[in-house]
Design a protein around this motif. Structure first.
Motif, PDB file in Angstrom:
ATOM      1  N   SER A  72       0.849  -1.194   0.000  1.00 10.20           N
ATOM      2  CA  SER A  72       0.000   0.000   0.000  1.00 10.20           C
ATOM      3  C   SER A  72       0.882   1.240   0.000  1.00 10.20           C
ATOM      4  O   SER A  72       1.962   1.235   0.579  1.00 10.20           O
ATOM      5  CB  SER A  72      -0.908   0.029   1.230  1.00 10.20           C
ATOM      6  N   PHE A  73       0.368   2.303  -0.620  1.00 10.86           N
ATOM      7  CA  PHE A  73       1.126   3.537  -0.784  1.00 10.86           C
ATOM      8  C   PHE A  73       0.397   4.727  -0.196  1.00 10.86           C
ATOM      9  O   PHE A  73      -0.828   4.754  -0.143  1.00 10.86           O
ATOM     10  CB  PHE A  73       1.353   3.829  -2.278  1.00 10.86           C
ATOM     11  N   SER A  74       1.177   5.747   0.163  1.00 10.80           N
ATOM     12  CA  SER A  74       0.589   7.026   0.556  1.00 10.80           C
ATOM     13  C   SER A  74       0.212   7.755  -0.728  1.00 10.80           C
ATOM     14  O   SER A  74       0.879   7.614  -1.748  1.00 10.80           O
ATOM     15  CB  SER A  74       1.588   7.852   1.359  1.00 10.80           C
ATOM     16  N   VAL A 100       5.791   3.569   0.212  1.00  9.37           N
ATOM     17  CA  VAL A 100       5.201   2.355   0.775  1.00  9.37           C
ATOM     18  C   VAL A 100       4.837   2.618   2.232  1.00  9.37           C
ATOM     19  O   VAL A 100       5.690   2.994   3.026  1.00  9.37           O
ATOM     20  CB  VAL A 100       6.168   1.163   0.669  1.00  9.37           C
ATOM     21  N   THR A 101       3.558   2.440   2.565  1.00  6.94           N
ATOM     22  CA  THR A 101       3.097   2.643   3.935  1.00  6.94           C
ATOM     23  C   THR A 101       2.689   1.332   4.603  1.00  6.94           C
ATOM     24  O   THR A 101       2.577   1.286   5.821  1.00  6.94           O
ATOM     25  CB  THR A 101       1.902   3.613   3.980  1.00  6.94           C
ATOM     26  N   LEU A 131       6.871   3.147   6.299  1.00  7.81           N
ATOM     27  CA  LEU A 131       6.056   1.992   6.648  1.00  7.81           C
ATOM     28  C   LEU A 131       5.323   2.218   7.974  1.00  7.81           C
ATOM     29  O   LEU A 131       5.940   2.553   8.983  1.00  7.81           O
ATOM     30  CB  LEU A 131       6.937   0.750   6.746  1.00  7.81           C
ATOM     31  N   VAL A 132       4.009   2.040   7.946  1.00 11.13           N
ATOM     32  CA  VAL A 132       3.167   2.178   9.128  1.00 11.13           C
ATOM     33  C   VAL A 132       2.704   0.800   9.593  1.00 11.13           C
ATOM     34  O   VAL A 132       2.519   0.564  10.777  1.00 11.13           O
ATOM     35  CB  VAL A 132       1.939   3.072   8.814  1.00 11.13           C
ATOM     36  N   ARG A 133       2.561  -0.120   8.658  1.00 12.91           N
ATOM     37  CA  ARG A 133       2.022  -1.445   8.957  1.00 12.91           C
ATOM     38  C   ARG A 133       2.890  -2.513   8.288  1.00 12.91           C
ATOM     39  O   ARG A 133       3.131  -2.455   7.084  1.00 12.91           O
ATOM     40  CB  ARG A 133       0.592  -1.520   8.424  1.00 12.91           C
ATOM     41  N   LEU A 134       3.352  -3.472   9.078  1.00  8.22           N
ATOM     42  CA  LEU A 134       4.099  -4.616   8.574  1.00  8.22           C
ATOM     43  C   LEU A 134       3.436  -5.872   9.113  1.00  8.22           C
ATOM     44  O   LEU A 134       3.508  -6.160  10.305  1.00  8.22           O
ATOM     45  CB  LEU A 134       5.573  -4.550   9.004  1.00  8.22           C
TER      46      LEU A 134
END
Length: 145
Positions: free
Chosen positions: A68-70, A76-77, A100-103
């Motif tokens: 997913s992207f901003s 890549v977020t 990256l906010v979520r992995l």
């Protein structure tokens, strides 16, 4: 002499084509792309062919499954690959995905040591690694996730 000129012309055409593909990717996006390609290279088994068929050089990495992207910066977020049956090690280059906010790599078969480089991900809010075969300590910086 003619053969040398043809070879040179072919090299120039290839260089031009490569520059066109890089021109559509900013240097920041290029860093993200390289991190994702390195991540893919560490996958030893992809039983559903998700990464092998979708994460290709012909497909824009903005459209890759699980990425997913901003909207604003096109960075890549999120990397969400839960339950895909993936096997391999987690590339330390995932630490270069600075937005990256979520992995979420849960419910796969990643093995080896956990990656201290994820401690560099200052924006990370969710880290999900359960149901893998990873060993080691999650960096303290990431622990509150």
């Amino acid at each position: 002499m003619l053969m040398k000129m043809l070879v040179l012309l072919m090299l120039l055409v290839q260089l031009y084509m490569a520059s066109l593909s890089l021109a559509t990717t900013s240097s920041s996006n290029f860093t993200d792309l390289l991190a994702l390609l390195d991540f893919k290279s560490e996958i030893k088994s992809d039983p559903n062919n998700v990464l092998r068929s979708n994460w290709t050089k012909t497909e824009s990495f903005c459209n890759w499954v699980g990425v997913s992207f901003s909207r604003g910066r096109q960075r890549v977020t999120a990397l969400s690959l839960t339950g895909m049956g993936l096997q391999g090690t987690v590339s330390p280059y995932v630490g270069n995905l600075s937005f990256l906010v979520r992995l979420d790599l849960s419910n796969n078969s990643f093995y080896g040591h956990s990656i201290p480089e994820i401690g560099r991900l200052r924006r990370l809010k969710l880290l999900s690694l359960e149901y893998n075969l990873l060993e080691g300590v999650i960096p303290v910086r990431v622990y509150p996730c």
